[in-house]
Design a protein around this motif. Structure first.
Motif, PDB file in Angstrom:
ATOM      1  N   TYR A 177       0.841  -1.187   0.000  1.00 63.13           N
ATOM      2  CA  TYR A 177       0.000   0.000   0.000  1.00 63.13           C
ATOM      3  C   TYR A 177       0.883   1.248   0.000  1.00 63.13           C
ATOM      4  N   HIS A 178       0.312   2.338  -0.407  1.00 61.28           N
ATOM      5  CA  HIS A 178       1.034   3.600  -0.481  1.00 61.28           C
ATOM      6  C   HIS A 178       0.398   4.594   0.489  1.00 61.28           C
ATOM      7  N   ARG A 179       1.218   5.291   1.201  1.00 64.57           N
ATOM      8  CA  ARG A 179       0.713   6.210   2.221  1.00 64.57           C
ATOM      9  C   ARG A 179       0.159   7.499   1.629  1.00 64.57           C
ATOM     10  N   THR A 180       0.577   7.815   0.418  1.00 68.30           N
ATOM     11  CA  THR A 180       0.197   9.088  -0.175  1.00 68.30           C
ATOM     12  C   THR A 180      -0.430   8.862  -1.535  1.00 68.30           C
ATOM     13  N   GLN A 181      -1.098   9.895  -2.010  1.00 70.38           N
ATOM     14  CA  GLN A 181      -1.791   9.795  -3.291  1.00 70.38           C
ATOM     15  C   GLN A 181      -1.438  10.983  -4.181  1.00 70.38           C
ATOM     16  N   MET A 182      -1.675  10.782  -5.487  1.00 76.68           N
ATOM     17  CA  MET A 182      -1.473  11.832  -6.473  1.00 76.68           C
ATOM     18  C   MET A 182      -2.751  11.989  -7.281  1.00 76.68           C
ATOM     19  N   SER A 183      -3.171  13.227  -7.507  1.00 72.77           N
ATOM     20  CA  SER A 183      -4.316  13.513  -8.370  1.00 72.77           C
ATOM     21  C   SER A 183      -3.795  14.101  -9.670  1.00 72.77           C
ATOM     22  N   THR A 184      -4.162  13.480 -10.772  1.00 75.08           N
ATOM     23  CA  THR A 184      -3.685  13.906 -12.084  1.00 75.08           C
ATOM     24  C   THR A 184      -4.872  14.200 -12.987  1.00 75.08           C
ATOM     25  N   VAL A 185      -4.776  15.283 -13.745  1.00 80.17           N
ATOM     26  CA  VAL A 185      -5.718  15.549 -14.832  1.00 80.17           C
ATOM     27  C   VAL A 185      -4.941  15.472 -16.133  1.00 80.17           C
ATOM     28  N   LEU A 186      -5.406  14.647 -17.039  1.00 80.90           N
ATOM     29  CA  LEU A 186      -4.802  14.517 -18.358  1.00 80.90           C
ATOM     30  C   LEU A 186      -5.675  15.246 -19.367  1.00 80.90           C
TER      31      LEU A 186
END
Length: 373
Positions: A177-186
């Motif tokens: 699991y990953h502790r952090t997240q990324m929000s991306t708009v393409l």
């Protein structure tokens, strides 16, 4: 990839085209054609028949008609009744997912093997801390995550205790699991120039979007990806809509795309946000307050470019970097992209079509790992 069981242990067995069925060969080509035709089944089959005629893809025992029947049986296509009483065949959700997976394998699989490019491939973002759970193997999983004991148990239960082959469907991995997240708009440019000058630019852009979507949903499920298209206006599309994406008779309203991207990212709870923009042309359109459109395709219009620079600066204030993938090499347009990038303190790549997928994936991984520290 195969594991083949022996008494002394296991070994990798090289891919052998002779072991691939005619259906699998045809299906691989079909997935490429259905992307190119924007989901038009009849056109894709016409192309497949033409290729079969030239390259003898089928045999007397297995024809294109047999292939179509197998597509139906396996749930890759569905037949519907049209309002005029005729039949219409279209692809299913299962095919859409298969197309995304193929795009991921084409682009990300190639990236993992390559040592060239403008960024180093970071492995750290692909793993994370073990969660203690097991799950089915997925493309891109590291080999050291495979639980051989549990994988062998799967193969034995499926095939018996002796003379079994350990195949990909048997493999399970230790989940992480990953502790952090990324929000991306393409952002994808769908202006008319994306098919001008005898070059299909929209199909590679679709492939990159599908591959990025598949990577995020399978490897980074806590990350988010929004996809928007922009021509005279901008609007969001669903991941499942990507195979059917086409260009229109549009100008390029870059400002509308950036406004929508920033609106979407403002709603995200993640601190790490970014915009990727794939375009091949200069901004040439704005929507005015009264609902009319201001358009100018003749050169770089200062009124339009000024609005773009302002949007780039606004994104910078919100700590939203913009990475522009310019798929033309026009020095005149590079002037605009350079200034736009400086206004945002983002990045720009002048990639052409050939290296587009690799650049997007390398930058996604690099941005993600850098901002997660």
């Amino acid at each position: 990839m195969n594991f083949k069981f022996k008494q002394s242990g296991y070994r990798f067995e090289a891919y052998n085209e002779e072991n691939v069925s005619t259906f699998e060969k045809l299906f691989d080509i079909f997935k490429e054609l259905i992307t190119y035709t924007s989901g038009d089944f009849d056109e894709a089959i016409d192309w497949l028949k033409a290729l079969d005629k030239e390259y003898n893809l089928t045999t007397e025992d297995y024809t294109i008609e047999d292939f179509i029947e197998d597509l139906k049986k396996k749930g890759y296509i569905k037949e519907e009744i049209k309002p005029d009483g005729g039949n219409k065949i279209s692809i299913t959700d299962k095919t859409e997912q298969a197309i995304r997976k193929r795009a991921l394998e084409q682009i990300f699989g190639k990236l993992k093997k390559s040592a060239s490019g403008q960024h180093e491939t970071s492995k750290k973002g692909l793993h994370g801390e073990p969660s203690g759970d097991l799950r089915a193997y997925e493309f891109g999983d590291a080999l050291d995550r495979i639980s051989l004991t549990e994988s062998f148990k799967n193969a034995q239960s499926r095939q018996g205790l002796s003379n079994f082959n350990l195949t990909e469907e048997d493999l399970v991995v230790q989940d992480s699991y990953h502790r952090t997240q990324m929000s991306t708009v393409l952002m994808i440019d769908i202006s008319h120039s994306m098919i001008l000058y005898g070059e299909d630019r929209i199909t590679p852009a679709k492939k990159v979007a599908m591959a990025l979507a598949e990577l995020i949903t399978t490897r980074y499920p806590k990350d988010s990806l929004d996809i928007i298209v922009f021509g005279n206006d901008a609007w969001p599309i669903n991941i499942k809509d990507l195979p059917y994406l086409n260009v229109g008779p549009y100008h390029t309203n870059t400002v509308a795309g950036l406004q929508l991207a920033m609106d979407l990212l403002r709603r995200k709870r993640q601190a790490n946000r970014q915009i990727f923009m794939i375009t091949d042309g200069k901004p040439s359109c704005l929507k005015m307050a009264d609902g009319t459109y201001y358009k100018n395709s003749a050169g770089l219009d200062p009124f339009i470019t000024g609005k773009c620079y302002n949007m780039a600066a606004q994104a910078r204030k919100l700590n939203i970097p913009i990475t522009t993938f310019m798929i033309t090499s026009d020095p005149y347009l590079q002037q605009f992209v350079d200034r736009f990038t400086k206004s945002n303190k983002g990045k720009a790549f002048y990639s052409g079509l050939k290296g587009l997928g690799e650049l997007v994936f390398r930058d996604y991984e690099q941005n993600r790992n850098k901002r997660m520290k």
